[in-house]
Motif scaffolding. Structure first.
Motif, short mmCIF file in Angstrom:
data_model
loop_
_atom_site.label_atom_id
_atom_site.label_comp_id
_atom_site.label_asym_id
_atom_site.label_seq_id
_atom_site.Cartn_x
_atom_site.Cartn_y
_atom_site.Cartn_z
N LEU A 258 0.88 -1.16 0.00
CA LEU A 258 0.00 0.00 0.00
C LEU A 258 0.92 1.21 0.00
CD1 LEU A 258 -2.89 -0.91 2.46
CD2 LEU A 258 -3.09 -0.36 0.04
N ASP A 259 1.01 1.86 -1.12
CA ASP A 259 1.97 2.94 -1.33
C ASP A 259 1.33 4.29 -1.03
OD1 ASP A 259 4.22 4.29 -2.03
OD2 ASP A 259 3.93 4.10 -4.20
N HIS A 260 1.90 5.02 -0.06
CA HIS A 260 1.45 6.38 0.20
C HIS A 260 2.00 7.28 -0.91
CE1 HIS A 260 0.79 4.84 4.32
NE2 HIS A 260 -0.08 5.84 4.44
N LYS A 265 6.33 8.96 5.88
CA LYS A 265 7.45 9.33 6.74
C LYS A 265 8.12 10.63 6.31
CE LYS A 265 8.70 4.63 8.16
NZ LYS A 265 9.76 3.59 8.16
N ARG A 266 8.22 10.86 4.99
CA ARG A 266 8.94 12.03 4.51
C ARG A 266 8.09 13.30 4.47
NH1 ARG A 266 11.28 8.33 0.32
NH2 ARG A 266 13.45 7.97 0.83
N ALA A 267 6.78 13.13 4.34
CA ALA A 267 5.94 14.31 4.13
C ALA A 267 4.79 14.45 5.11
CB ALA A 267 5.41 14.31 2.68
N VAL A 296 -7.87 5.43 0.94
CA VAL A 296 -7.50 5.31 -0.48
C VAL A 296 -7.35 6.65 -1.16
CG1 VAL A 296 -8.50 3.02 -0.77
CG2 VAL A 296 -9.94 5.05 -1.10
N VAL A 297 -7.61 7.75 -0.45
CA VAL A 297 -7.33 9.07 -1.01
C VAL A 297 -5.85 9.18 -1.34
CG1 VAL A 297 -7.22 11.54 -0.44
CG2 VAL A 297 -9.27 10.22 0.10
N ASN A 298 -5.01 8.58 -0.48
CA ASN A 298 -3.56 8.68 -0.67
C ASN A 298 -2.86 7.32 -0.69
OD1 ASN A 298 -1.15 10.35 -0.88
ND2 ASN A 298 -0.67 9.75 1.22
N LEU A 299 -3.62 6.24 -0.55
CA LEU A 299 -3.05 4.89 -0.56
C LEU A 299 -3.41 4.17 -1.86
CD1 LEU A 299 -3.70 3.65 3.08
CD2 LEU A 299 -1.47 3.79 1.97
N LYS A 300 -2.42 3.67 -2.55
CA LYS A 300 -2.63 2.92 -3.78
C LYS A 300 -2.05 1.52 -3.63
CE LYS A 300 -4.36 6.63 -5.55
NZ LYS A 300 -5.83 6.76 -5.68
N LEU A 301 -2.81 0.53 -4.05
CA LEU A 301 -2.35 -0.85 -4.00
C LEU A 301 -1.39 -1.10 -5.15
CD1 LEU A 301 -2.75 -3.51 -2.42
CD2 LEU A 301 -4.54 -4.09 -4.07
N ILE A 304 4.67 -5.39 -6.06
CA ILE A 304 6.02 -5.11 -5.57
C ILE A 304 6.97 -4.64 -6.67
CG2 ILE A 304 6.74 -7.53 -5.78
CD1 ILE A 304 8.40 -7.07 -3.20
N ALA A 305 6.76 -5.14 -7.90
CA ALA A 305 7.63 -4.75 -9.01
C ALA A 305 7.38 -3.31 -9.46
CB ALA A 305 7.44 -5.70 -10.19
N CYS A 306 6.20 -2.77 -9.12
CA CYS A 306 5.84 -1.42 -9.54
C CYS A 306 5.99 -0.40 -8.41
CB CYS A 306 4.40 -1.39 -10.06
SG CYS A 306 4.13 -2.32 -11.58
N HIS A 307 6.46 -0.85 -7.26
CA HIS A 307 6.57 0.05 -6.12
C HIS A 307 7.84 0.88 -6.23
CE1 HIS A 307 6.64 0.68 -1.48
NE2 HIS A 307 6.11 1.70 -2.12
N LYS A 308 7.69 2.19 -6.43
CA LYS A 308 8.84 3.08 -6.56
C LYS A 308 9.40 3.37 -5.16
CE LYS A 308 8.73 6.40 -9.62
NZ LYS A 308 9.55 5.91 -10.74
N LYS A 309 10.66 3.02 -4.95
CA LYS A 309 11.30 3.21 -3.64
C LYS A 309 11.91 4.60 -3.51
CE LYS A 309 10.59 -1.06 -2.28
NZ LYS A 309 9.71 -1.38 -1.14
#
Length: 332
Positions: A258-260, A265-267, A296-301, A304-309
């Motif tokens: 679940l990608d913010h 942490k940073r923002a 889900v306003v700021n969380l996107k499913l 793992i291969a598409c998760h930008k680190k």
């Protein structure tokens, strides 16, 4: 006038075996077919194999030689080639376990990568039991899980709740970094967020297929699609998964993130701490931060291969950080 005999291929709805017969008219072909296949003539009819169209005498004379026909007896139906597919799938499902075992044996000896992939995909598809919900209906799905989970939705809710609880814990863990003079207000906001999360069961309802809210994130069957990377409109690989289908999919789904989008942490959390510190009598719009952290306003499913680190370099909306206090108007 002598009718010209034309050849046709006849079969029964329940068999793929074809019989070659020739006739000059529909009635003659029907009579020959019933006699050869042991079907009563009364109430029988001939249909096109491909779409189930019932033959009339005039239509019969338009058919080319060797057309495939189905002899449908009294009380039987034929819906076209889809009937064949349905019969095949029913038989396939009934023998699913045997097919899986045979495919697994072949896979253990297979060396060609392409055939390995085909066999693995076959085993995966046959192992799916999407509609099963309770443990007794799909015991293999629950292997490795605690015995307290009696249905799939209960485990999926627990997983979602655990993840959301971990986000709340991170927000609480930031307290030592908050300005001492603002810590009480920061803690108060955490309490408000916690109460709101408890009221919605930590968003676990999103993973309950029996709840109406589940439709917001997935279909009734439980399919989930990758929504990343965040800077593209769609996942380029079209990743999708149904964690309810089998144990392998359940485990694989746990690796999705679940990608913010505006990073937690940073923002988001540092901005919340700064807002509390510099509020100067203004009211912090904690519900805006709540949406960024837990919804889900700021969380996107994201697969793992598409998760930008890397750093997303996105920031909170400065116009949303504070809100006007409600004024109490005195009645004069």
């Amino acid at each position: 006038m002598v009718e010209v005999l034309r050849p046709f291929r006849l079969r029964r709805p329940s068999s793929a075996q074809k019989l070659g017969l020739a006739a000059g008219n529909l009635r003659g072909l029907l009579r020959k077919g019933c006699g050869a296949m042991g079907v009563p003539l009364e109430g029988s009819r001939l249909c096109l194999y491909e779409d189930g169209t019932e033959l009339s005498e005039s239509f019969f004379h338009t058919l080319p030689p060797q057309t495939e026909l189905v002899l449908v007896g009294p009380g039987e139906t034929w819906q076209g080639c889809t009937s064949d597919i349905e019969r095949f799938l029913i038989a396939f499902c009934e023998q699913g376990d045997a097919v899986v075992k045979a495919a697994q044996k072949l896979l253990s000896d297979e060396r060609a990568p392409h055939r390995q992939k085909l066999l693995a995909d076959l085993i995966h598809s046959l192992s799916e039991n999407i509609l099963a919900e309770d443990k007794e209906q799909d015991k293999s799905w629950f292997e490795g899980l605690q015995s307290r989970f009696k249905n799939k939705s209960s485990y999926m809710r627990y997983s979602c709740e655990s993840r959301i609880r971990s986000y709340l814990k991170e927000v609480s863990g930031f307290i030592p970094n908050v300005d001492p003079a603002a810590r009480d207000e920061y803690k108060h906001i955490i309490e408000l967020m916690s109460d709101k999360l408890k009221s919605v069961k930590y968003n676990g309802c999103y993973f309950d297929r029996r709840e109406e809210e589940a439709a917001r994130l997935c279909t009734a069957e439980g399919w989930f699609s990758c929504q990343g990377p965040f800077d593209r409109p769609d996942c380029p690989c079209k990743h999708s998964i149904n964690p309810y289908s089998n144990r392998e999919s359940r485990i694989l789904f746990s690796t999705w993130n679940l990608d913010h989008i505006i990073e937690k942490k940073r923002a988001v959390v540092p901005e919340l701490a700064e807002a509390v510190k510099t509020r100067d009598g203004r009211e912090v719009n904690w519900e805006y931060f709540y949406q960024l952290l837990f919804t889900v306003v700021n969380l996107k499913l994201v697969h793992i291969a598409c998760h930008k680190k890397t750093n997303h370099n996105l920031h909170c909306d400065k116009t949303q950080i504070y809100r006007k206090r409600k004024r109490n108007h005195k009645i004069s």
